[in-house]
Design a protein around this motif. Structure first.
Motif, mmCIF file in Angstrom:
data_model
loop_
_atom_site.group_PDB
_atom_site.id
_atom_site.type_symbol
_atom_site.label_atom_id
_atom_site.label_comp_id
_atom_site.label_asym_id
_atom_site.label_seq_id
_atom_site.Cartn_x
_atom_site.Cartn_y
_atom_site.Cartn_z
ATOM 1 N N ALA A 345 52.245 26.635 43.082
ATOM 2 C CA ALA A 345 52.354 25.209 42.775
ATOM 3 C C ALA A 345 52.985 25.006 41.401
ATOM 4 O O ALA A 345 53.815 24.108 41.206
ATOM 5 C CB ALA A 345 50.982 24.552 42.839
ATOM 6 N N ALA A 346 52.614 25.852 40.431
ATOM 7 C CA ALA A 346 53.162 25.734 39.083
ATOM 8 C C ALA A 346 54.649 26.087 39.054
ATOM 9 O O ALA A 346 55.414 25.512 38.259
ATOM 10 C CB ALA A 346 52.396 26.645 38.130
ATOM 11 N N LEU A 347 55.073 27.022 39.896
ATOM 12 C CA LEU A 347 56.489 27.373 39.953
ATOM 13 C C LEU A 347 57.328 26.237 40.523
ATOM 14 O O LEU A 347 58.508 26.108 40.217
ATOM 15 C CB LEU A 347 56.691 28.641 40.783
ATOM 16 C CG LEU A 347 56.240 29.949 40.134
ATOM 17 C CD1 LEU A 347 56.328 31.101 41.126
ATOM 18 C CD2 LEU A 347 57.072 30.254 38.895
ATOM 19 N N GLY A 348 56.719 25.412 41.375
ATOM 20 C CA GLY A 348 57.390 24.229 41.886
ATOM 21 C C GLY A 348 58.139 24.454 43.191
ATOM 22 O O GLY A 348 58.335 25.581 43.643
ATOM 23 N N ARG A 349 58.562 23.366 43.775
ATOM 24 C CA ARG A 349 59.317 23.406 45.018
ATOM 25 C C ARG A 349 60.767 23.775 44.718
ATOM 26 O O ARG A 349 61.284 23.519 43.624
ATOM 27 C CB ARG A 349 59.248 22.052 45.727
ATOM 28 C CG ARG A 349 57.822 21.654 46.122
ATOM 29 C CD ARG A 349 57.793 20.249 46.699
ATOM 30 N NE ARG A 349 58.551 20.167 47.936
ATOM 31 C CZ ARG A 349 58.057 20.447 49.140
ATOM 32 N NH1 ARG A 349 56.798 20.853 49.251
ATOM 33 N NH2 ARG A 349 58.781 20.323 50.220
ATOM 34 N N PHE A 350 61.427 24.355 45.704
ATOM 35 C CA PHE A 350 62.818 24.746 45.515
ATOM 36 C C PHE A 350 63.563 24.708 46.838
ATOM 37 O O PHE A 350 62.960 24.745 47.915
ATOM 38 C CB PHE A 350 62.908 26.155 44.912
ATOM 39 C CG PHE A 350 62.415 27.255 45.826
ATOM 40 C CD1 PHE A 350 63.300 27.984 46.600
ATOM 41 C CD2 PHE A 350 61.059 27.546 45.920
ATOM 42 C CE1 PHE A 350 62.855 28.987 47.451
ATOM 43 C CE2 PHE A 350 60.598 28.553 46.760
ATOM 44 C CZ PHE A 350 61.500 29.272 47.526
ATOM 45 N N LYS A 351 64.877 24.639 46.750
ATOM 46 C CA LYS A 351 65.726 24.697 47.939
ATOM 47 C C LYS A 351 66.077 26.150 48.204
ATOM 48 O O LYS A 351 66.587 26.845 47.323
ATOM 49 C CB LYS A 351 66.997 23.876 47.734
ATOM 50 C CG LYS A 351 67.934 23.899 48.946
ATOM 51 C CD LYS A 351 69.131 22.973 48.761
ATOM 52 C CE LYS A 351 70.167 23.557 47.854
ATOM 53 N NZ LYS A 351 71.416 22.755 47.813
ATOM 54 N N SER A 352 65.805 26.610 49.407
ATOM 55 C CA SER A 352 66.142 27.991 49.754
ATOM 56 C C SER A 352 67.442 28.018 50.550
ATOM 57 O O SER A 352 67.839 27.032 51.189
ATOM 58 C CB SER A 352 65.013 28.637 50.563
ATOM 59 O OG SER A 352 64.850 27.980 51.803
ATOM 60 N N GLU A 353 68.095 29.162 50.519
ATOM 61 C CA GLU A 353 69.333 29.319 51.268
ATOM 62 C C GLU A 353 69.054 29.265 52.771
ATOM 63 O O GLU A 353 67.914 29.452 53.221
ATOM 64 C CB GLU A 353 69.997 30.647 50.914
ATOM 65 C CG GLU A 353 69.214 31.864 51.376
ATOM 66 C CD GLU A 353 69.856 33.177 50.981
ATOM 67 O OE1 GLU A 353 70.899 33.158 50.298
ATOM 68 O OE2 GLU A 353 69.313 34.231 51.351
ATOM 69 N N THR A 354 70.097 29.039 53.541
ATOM 70 C CA THR A 354 69.950 28.963 54.998
ATOM 71 C C THR A 354 70.662 30.112 55.701
ATOM 72 O O THR A 354 70.760 30.107 56.924
ATOM 73 C CB THR A 354 70.496 27.622 55.515
ATOM 74 O OG1 THR A 354 71.881 27.494 55.134
ATOM 75 C CG2 THR A 354 69.702 26.451 54.943
ATOM 76 N N VAL A 355 71.124 31.093 54.946
ATOM 77 C CA VAL A 355 71.769 32.263 55.553
ATOM 78 C C VAL A 355 70.762 32.993 56.431
ATOM 79 O O VAL A 355 69.672 33.339 55.964
ATOM 80 C CB VAL A 355 72.295 33.222 54.467
ATOM 81 C CG1 VAL A 355 72.884 34.479 55.106
ATOM 82 C CG2 VAL A 355 73.333 32.530 53.599
ATOM 83 N N PRO A 356 71.070 33.229 57.708
ATOM 84 C CA PRO A 356 70.134 33.973 58.554
ATOM 85 C C PRO A 356 69.853 35.357 57.980
ATOM 86 O O PRO A 356 70.778 36.086 57.617
ATOM 87 C CB PRO A 356 70.867 34.065 59.902
ATOM 88 C CG PRO A 356 71.821 32.916 59.898
ATOM 89 C CD PRO A 356 72.259 32.773 58.461
ATOM 90 N N VAL A 357 68.584 35.727 57.898
ATOM 91 C CA VAL A 357 68.247 37.020 57.301
ATOM 92 C C VAL A 357 68.771 38.183 58.142
ATOM 93 O O VAL A 357 68.974 39.278 57.620
ATOM 94 C CB VAL A 357 66.722 37.150 57.073
ATOM 95 C CG1 VAL A 357 66.262 36.207 55.990
ATOM 96 C CG2 VAL A 357 65.943 36.934 58.359
ATOM 97 N N ALA A 358 69.015 37.968 59.426
ATOM 98 C CA ALA A 358 69.590 39.039 60.247
ATOM 99 C C ALA A 358 70.996 39.384 59.766
ATOM 100 O O ALA A 358 71.389 40.554 59.737
ATOM 101 C CB ALA A 358 69.614 38.622 61.714
#
Length: 377
Positions: A345-358
């Motif tokens: 929670a302290a680190l906060g929300r963030f936008k993650s990439e959408t590249v498929p991990v495969a």
């Protein structure tokens, strides 16, 4: 009797062997069991044990997750289903090597690995089997599943962790490192710390960069990172954070759960360390921060196929997802699951990439060749 006692299907508690990469607060298990002896012992004692255990429901788990908090996951699954879990532990590479050596005689039902590139490698080596599950398809985004050829994916993500940049607040401004590409900027020459380029966590990050930047730009970026190193790559992610706090370097790369672990440490020295460094989730104005996964797969030669699928579906449930996040400072892979982890929670929300991990995993071989060419050990 020795063979029987070492059998994966015997005994009241799970077997734990081959601890190669235990985190800093957990003991390594010894002595190591020689691979050939372990394989032969398991095969032989399974034959002895089968009649006695014929009516007992069991699940044989090979896990690269060495976290004490996962014990509650296994206990709750057994309470809910009556299925007893036998566990063998190693690192990702050790588990894949063991599966290859055991072949069709392997007792493994479920495999847990902690990196997308290694999950992809296991799939390519034919060590897993597809799993068709409406529950998994509904709960786990396609980005965090292996390729589906119609029979279901051969592996799925069960938790995520972000690859972030930590920096010395006295020497670097956050806007100087708010993209991964900036780590290779000439302004940071001699100021970057990082673990081995060939470590799976970095290979996955680099595979993501290859997917986004293409081969020429990615190799040039890797060369720039090498040029900016404050010292040869060594140690784990926690060591990189400590090096920044100690002034050995100004910038490092780490997975979020290592930093969150220090945030919640009972050591005053660790908390002071955290106070001296800042954290950036890169690419928030662009593609999003790179995320890697822990993942699960059904072993190719699973004898308890139904129990294996039941266990993996259980790991995608809200309660299990919360336990993964709150217990080991990871993020749920299932959207919308609420957690109660103060560090996250302290680190906060963030936008993650959408590249498929495969696709990230599939880039591993090309990335390793680049690392060799630029001298990134």
């Amino acid at each position: 009797m020795t063979i029987i006692r070492n059998c994966i299907n015997m005994g009241a508690s799970p077997i734990q062997t081959l601890r190669e990469d235990a985190p800093m607060n957990q003991p390594r298990i010894s002595p190591r069991v020689p691979l050939i002896a372990a394989v032969l012992g398991a095969a032989a004692c399974l034959a002895f044990a089968a009649p006695a255990r014929a009516q007992e429901k069991v699940l044989n788990l090979y896990s690269a997750r060495h976290y004490q908090t996962d014990e509650a996951l296994y206990t709750n699954f057994t309470k809910a289903t009556g299925i007893r879990i036998n566990r063998v532990e190693a690192d990702d590479a050790g588990i894949l090597a063991r599966l290859k050596a055991e072949g069709a005689a392997s007792p493994a039902d479920v495999i847990l690995l902690v990196d997308a590139a290694r999950l992809w490698r296991g799939e390519q080596d034919g060590l897993f089997q597809p799993m068709k599950s409406a529950i998994v398809e509904r709960r786990v985004p396609a980005q965090f599943r292996g390729a589906d050829t119609g029979q279901g994916p051969q592996w799925i993500g069960i938790s995520t962790r972000a690859r972030v940049v930590v920096y010395d607040k006295a020497r670097v401004k956050p806007e100087q490192v708010d993209t991964y590409e900036e780590i290779a900027a000439p302004a940071l020459k001699g100021q970057v710390c990082i673990r081995s380029g060939s470590h799976p966590y970095n290979l996955s990050l680099f595979g993501s960069m290859l997917e986004r930047l293409g081969p020429q730009r990615t190799e040039a970026w890797l060369k720039g990172v090498v040029d900016n190193l404050a010292r040869p790559p060594r140690g784990g992610d926690t060591d990189q954070i400590r090096s920044v706090a100690a002034g050995e370097c100004a910038v490092a790369v780490t997975n979020t759960y290592y930093f969150a672990r220090l945030m919640q440490s009972g050591s005053a020295a660790d908390r002071d360390l955290v106070a001296r460094v800042g954290v950036v989730f890169p690419e928030q104005a662009g593609a999003g921060t790179h995320v890697n996964i822990s993942g699960a797969a059904v072993a190719r030669n699973a004898k308890n196929r139904e129990a294996a699928q039941q266990f993996i579906e259980y790991l995608t449930g809200d309660d299990a997802q919360r336990m993964l996040a709150d217990g080991n400072n990871e993020y749920p892979v299932v959207p919308g699951v609420r957690t109660e982890n103060p560090a996250l929670a302290a680190l906060g929300r963030f936008k993650s990439e959408t590249v498929p991990v495969a696709r990230v995993g599939a880039n591993t071989a090309a990335v390793q060749q680049m690392l060799d060419r630029v001298g990134f050990r």
